[in-house]
Enzyme design. Structure first.
Site, PDB file in Angstrom:
ATOM      1  CB  SER A 152      35.623  32.495  37.903  1.00  0.00           C
ATOM      2  OG  SER A 152      34.271  32.889  37.962  1.00  0.00           O
ATOM      3  CE  LYS A 207      32.488  29.441  36.896  1.00  0.00           C
ATOM      4  NZ  LYS A 207      32.755  30.791  37.407  1.00  0.00           N
ATOM      5  CB  SER A 248      33.996  31.913  33.383  1.00  0.00           C
ATOM      6  OG  SER A 248      34.281  31.948  34.765  1.00  0.00           O
TER       7      SER A 248
END
Length: 386
Positions: free
Chosen positions: A64, A67, A124
Site C-alpha cells: 500500500s 497509494k 488505506s
C-alpha cells in the site's frame, strides 16, 4: 580543450572558540543501528542526502505504499486545476468489490475527491484508490500509466506501477530509495495537502478507522506518511519527522510485523536526528564572486548559483567544510543569464561532498568594435606569454 580555471576560496562559517579536544569528542559518530528489514533508507528531506541505507535500490513489492503515488497524482491534478476536491467521483462495481483494506464506499454512489483522498491516505482504502483512478484516467490501467509517468519525472528509476492500490501484481515494484524520493516530492510539492498524512482517524459511512502508522501516537515529531502490508511485501512503512527544523524521511520494507516496522523506523529517525545536521550554505541567485569579462559592455559579470545549496553532515563537522569556486579563466561576451562559467566544490575533511555549476547571474552584451579589437589583441599576447 577545456579552458583553464581560476580558483576562489569561499568561507561560509565562523570559527568557534572551542578547544580542539572538545571538538574531536563532539564529532564522534557511531555506526548506524542494525535494522531488521530487507531494505531501508534514511534521507534528509531538504538536501536529499542519504544518511543510512541498505539494499535501497532493490526492486520490491511496495504494497500500500503504492497509494502515496495515487494520492500524489490526485494532488497534482488538483494543483493543475484539472479537478477539484469538491468534485464527486462515481463508485463503480470494480471499486466497490476491490478486496483488502477499505474505505467502505458504496456502489452506485458518488463520493467527493476530498473524502476519497482521506480514505486513501488515512484508511488505506483500496476501493477509494480504484475510484480515484477511474475518475482521473477512465480506468485503473490508464491511471497506472499516469503513475509511471510521474515516477519517471521524479527520478524513480526502480519503480513500475500496475495498479493504484499496491495489491500483488507480477510487474508491480518499487525501491526504498524511490519511495523516499516520492515522499520528498509529496512534502515539498503539495505542502497544503501534506497534513492529511498526520491525521489519526477518518470516519466515513459511519465507520471510524485509525491510521495504521503507530508512530503518529508514539512520537510527536512524526507527521506521516504511509504504511503497507501484503504477505509478499511484509510490513512496510514510509515515515517523516521534524525536529529542531530538520526533516528526515525513512523507509523500511520487509519487516516482520506492524510493531517491527514502527520500532525499526524509530531507530533510523533517532539516529539521524541525534548525529546529523542540515545546513543551507547558499541561496538560489546568491552572488559568489564577480569575474572579469572580455569584450563585454561591462567589465565584470556576477557569478552565483541557480539553485540553493543544502548539505547534511555529521554533527560538529561544520567547521571542517571547505568551499572553492573554479572559474573559467577567459570569459568572453556575449553572456546569457544562466550560462555555466565554473563550478562550486564543497568538501568535508578533504572529501568531496558536492559539485554544482556556477552560472552568470546577469547577461552581458558584446562591447563596441574598438573594445573588442583591443581585448582580442590583449588576449593574443597573453596567450603567447603563458
Amino acid at each position: 580543450m577545456s579552458l583553464p580555471r581560476m580558483r576562489v576560496y569561499i568561507a561560509f562559517f565562523l570559527c568557534w572558540a572551542v578547544s580542539a579536544a572538545w571538538a574531536d569528542q563532539a564529532s564522534l559518530i557511531p555506526s548506524a543501528p542494525q535494522i531488521a528489514a530487507s531494505s531501508y533508507i534514511l534521507m534528509d528531506a531538504e538536501s536529499g542526502a542519504i544518511i543510512v541505507e541498505k539494499n535501497s535500490e532493490e526492486r520490491l513489492p511496495p504494497a500500500s505504499l503504492t497509494k502515496m503515488m495515487t494520492s500524489y497524482v490526485l494532488d497534482y491534478e488538483v494543483n493543475q486545476g484539472n479537478v477539484n476536491f469538491n468534485d464527486e467521483a462515481p463508485i463503480s462495481v470494480k471499486a466497490w468489490k476491490t478486496g483488502g483494506s477499505k474505505m467502505f464506499v458504496r456502489e452506485g454512489t458518488s463520493v467527493r475527491l476530498g473524502d476519497l483522498i482521506k480514505g486513501i491516505i488515512i484508511q488505506s482504502g483500496n476501493d477509494a484508490s480504484v475510484a480515484v483512478a477511474e475518475f482521473l484516467a477512465g480506468s485503473e490501467d490508464a491511471f497506472a500509466s499516469m503513475m509511471n509517468q510521474h515516477a519517471q519525472r521524479l527520478g524513480m528509476n526502480n519503480t513500475n506501477f500496475e495498479n493504484a492500490t499496491g495489491l500483488p501484481s507480477e510487474n508491480h515494484y518499487s525501491s526504498a530509495h524511490d519511495l523516499a524520493k516520492l515522499a520528498k516530492a509529496i512534502i515539498n510539492d503539495f505542502p497544503k495537502q501534506y497534513p492529511l498524512y498526520s491525521e489519526k482517524y477518518f470516519t466515513y459511512n459511519n465507520i471510524r478507522q485509525p491510521n495504521r502508522n503507530l508512530l503518529l501516537w508514539r512520537d510527536k515529531s512524526v507527521d506521516g506518511l504511509k504504511t503497507g502490508h501484503t504477505e509478499e511485501a511484509g510490513y512496510c512503512l514510509v515515515s517523516s519527522a521534524v525536529r529542531d527544523g530538520m526533516r528526515l524521511i525513512s523507509v523500511v520494507m520487509g519487516t516482520k510485523s506492524e510493531e517491527a516496522r514502527a520500532r525499526e523506523t524509530l531507530k533510523l529517525l533517532n539516529y539521524g536526528f541525534r548525529y546529523f545536521e542540515t545546513h543551507k550554505l547558499y541561496s538560489a541567485g546568491q552572488k559568489l564572486v564577480d569575474s572579469d569579462i572580455w569584450a563585454g559592455s561591462a567589465d565584470t559579470v556576477p557569478l552565483g548559483l541557480s539553485k540553493e545549496i543544502v548539505v547534511t553532515i555529521p554533527r560538529g563537522k561544520k567547521d571542517a567544510l571547505e568551499a572553492t569556486v573554479d572559474i573559467d579563466k577567459v570569459i568572453k561576451a556575449p553572456i546569457e543569464v544562466g550560462a555555466e562559467l565554473g563550478k562550486l566544490t564543497v568538501k568535508l575533511n578533504g572529501e568531496l561532498l558536492l559539485e554544482k555549476p556556477v552560472v552568470a547571474l546577469e547577461a552581458v552584451e558584446e562591447a563596441g568594435f574598438f573594445k573588442r579589437i583591443w581585448h582580442a589583441i590583449v588576449l593574443f599576447f597573453m596567450g603567447l606569454f603563458e
